[in-house]
Write a protein that holds these residues in place. Structure first.
Motif, short mmCIF file in Angstrom:
data_model
loop_
_atom_site.label_atom_id
_atom_site.label_comp_id
_atom_site.label_asym_id
_atom_site.label_seq_id
_atom_site.Cartn_x
_atom_site.Cartn_y
_atom_site.Cartn_z
N ARG A 1 1.30 -64.60 17.89
CA ARG A 1 0.36 -65.15 19.05
C ARG A 1 -0.29 -64.22 19.98
NH1 ARG A 1 5.28 -68.46 19.51
NH2 ARG A 1 5.50 -69.98 17.87
N GLN A 2 0.65 -63.51 20.49
CA GLN A 2 -0.05 -62.45 21.63
C GLN A 2 -0.95 -61.45 20.94
OE1 GLN A 2 0.50 -62.84 24.83
NE2 GLN A 2 -1.16 -61.24 25.27
N PHE A 3 -0.74 -60.87 19.81
CA PHE A 3 -1.83 -59.95 19.05
C PHE A 3 -2.93 -60.68 18.61
CE2 PHE A 3 1.49 -56.62 18.91
CZ PHE A 3 0.67 -55.73 19.64
N ASN A 4 -2.77 -62.03 18.14
CA ASN A 4 -4.09 -63.01 17.69
C ASN A 4 -4.88 -63.16 18.92
OD1 ASN A 4 -5.19 -64.88 15.84
ND2 ASN A 4 -4.82 -66.24 17.29
N LYS A 5 -4.39 -63.53 19.99
CA LYS A 5 -5.14 -63.67 21.34
C LYS A 5 -6.05 -62.45 21.78
CE LYS A 5 -4.24 -64.74 26.09
NZ LYS A 5 -3.51 -64.93 27.26
N GLU A 6 -5.19 -61.10 21.62
CA GLU A 6 -5.85 -60.12 22.21
C GLU A 6 -6.74 -59.63 21.17
OE1 GLU A 6 -4.98 -58.60 24.91
OE2 GLU A 6 -3.50 -59.75 25.54
N ALA A 7 -6.59 -59.66 19.87
CA ALA A 7 -7.34 -59.10 18.82
C ALA A 7 -8.87 -59.84 18.78
CB ALA A 7 -6.93 -59.50 17.32
N ALA A 8 -8.96 -60.98 19.32
CA ALA A 8 -10.42 -61.31 19.56
C ALA A 8 -11.34 -60.38 20.38
CB ALA A 8 -10.24 -62.77 20.22
N GLN A 9 -10.64 -60.01 21.31
CA GLN A 9 -11.31 -59.00 22.18
C GLN A 9 -11.73 -57.50 21.68
OE1 GLN A 9 -11.96 -61.29 24.67
NE2 GLN A 9 -10.01 -62.76 24.03
N LEU A 10 -10.98 -57.22 20.64
CA LEU A 10 -11.05 -55.60 20.36
C LEU A 10 -12.25 -55.68 19.43
CD1 LEU A 10 -7.28 -55.44 19.42
CD2 LEU A 10 -8.71 -54.58 21.82
N GLU B 1 -0.19 -72.78 13.52
CA GLU B 1 -0.38 -72.00 14.77
C GLU B 1 -1.92 -71.79 14.99
OE1 GLU B 1 1.87 -70.94 17.42
OE2 GLU B 1 3.48 -72.19 16.53
N GLY B 2 -2.84 -72.04 14.10
CA GLY B 2 -4.21 -71.80 14.60
C GLY B 2 -4.58 -70.17 14.39
N ILE B 3 -3.76 -69.27 13.84
CA ILE B 3 -3.94 -67.78 14.01
C ILE B 3 -4.88 -67.56 12.98
CG2 ILE B 3 -2.56 -65.70 13.35
CD1 ILE B 3 -1.42 -67.39 15.75
N GLU B 4 -5.91 -66.96 13.43
CA GLU B 4 -7.14 -66.35 12.92
C GLU B 4 -7.63 -65.03 12.86
OE1 GLU B 4 -10.02 -69.37 13.87
OE2 GLU B 4 -9.23 -70.92 12.57
N ASN B 5 -7.17 -64.14 14.10
CA ASN B 5 -7.68 -63.06 14.41
C ASN B 5 -6.86 -61.81 14.10
OD1 ASN B 5 -9.99 -64.32 15.78
ND2 ASN B 5 -8.53 -64.67 17.60
N VAL B 6 -5.68 -62.17 13.15
CA VAL B 6 -4.91 -61.06 12.71
C VAL B 6 -4.70 -61.12 11.35
CG1 VAL B 6 -3.58 -60.77 14.92
CG2 VAL B 6 -2.78 -62.27 13.17
N GLU B 7 -4.37 -60.20 10.46
CA GLU B 7 -4.17 -60.25 9.06
C GLU B 7 -2.80 -60.16 9.07
OE1 GLU B 7 -5.68 -57.78 5.24
OE2 GLU B 7 -6.76 -57.62 7.17
N MET B 8 -2.11 -61.23 8.33
CA MET B 8 -0.74 -61.28 7.85
C MET B 8 -0.49 -60.38 6.66
SD MET B 8 0.69 -62.99 10.74
CE MET B 8 2.24 -63.47 9.90
#
Length: 168
Positions: A65-74, A97-104
């Motif tokens: 969740r945290q990296f997903n939030k941060e990744a949107a800014q990178l 969770e609506g996770i879209e900014n990281v790759e699992m």
């Protein structure tokens, strides 16, 4: 071999994280569609590996969740969340969770990522899963930051991992 703890009890990994300044080990990981990705697929982008035992635990889920939030800014950065969870479980978690900014990505097939990065647990209750760690690569695949989290139930130092990207 690195020794970390799980709720204060020591457990060991197969090796140690790659050294800062070294080239990243090669790997093959499985995406949600069951296709494979390799180190060369990310050449030209900075890469943050968020590595953990299982997305079905509180701390691991929070790190995604945290990296997903941060990744949107990178900019020009891929955040890759790596575990041995099946791609189906990873997709279920991201959808809920609506996770879209990281790759699992999953290391379930042969564990080559965990072995190459020195992260596979060799004993204890999490034997064969990955220890919690963060590894950051520059655009050429050189290791520019590592963190082996000493206590498995603790979150990684997000700020330190992300700050190194600003200097890269």
């Amino acid at each position: 071999m690195a020794t970390v703890t799980l709720k204060g009890n020591p457990i060991n990994t197969i090796g140690t994280l790659p050294e800062t300044g070294s080239k990243s080990p090669g790997f093959s990981l499985t995406k949600g569609d069951l296709s494979n990705v390799h180190l060369d697929d990310y050449k030209g982008s900075k890469v943050v590996f968020n590595i953990f035992p299982s997305v079905d635990t509180g701390t691991c889920a929070q790190s995604v969740r945290q990296f997903n939030k941060e990744a949107a800014q990178l900019e020009n950065t891929k955040v890759l969340c790596v575990s041995k969870d099946l791609p189906f479980a990873q997709a279920r978690f991201c959808g809920a969770e609506g996770i879209e900014n990281v790759e699992m990505l999953s290391d379930f097939r042969d564990g080559n990522f965990g072995k190459a990065f020195g992260l596979e647990f060799v004993d204890g209750p999490l034997k064969s899963l990955h220890s919690r760690a963060v590894v950051v690569l520059d655009e050429e695949g050189k290791v520019i930051y590592t963190e082996q989290v000493a206590e498995t139930v603790d979150e990684p130092n997000y700020k330190a991992a992300l700050e190194v990207l600003m200097d890269a």
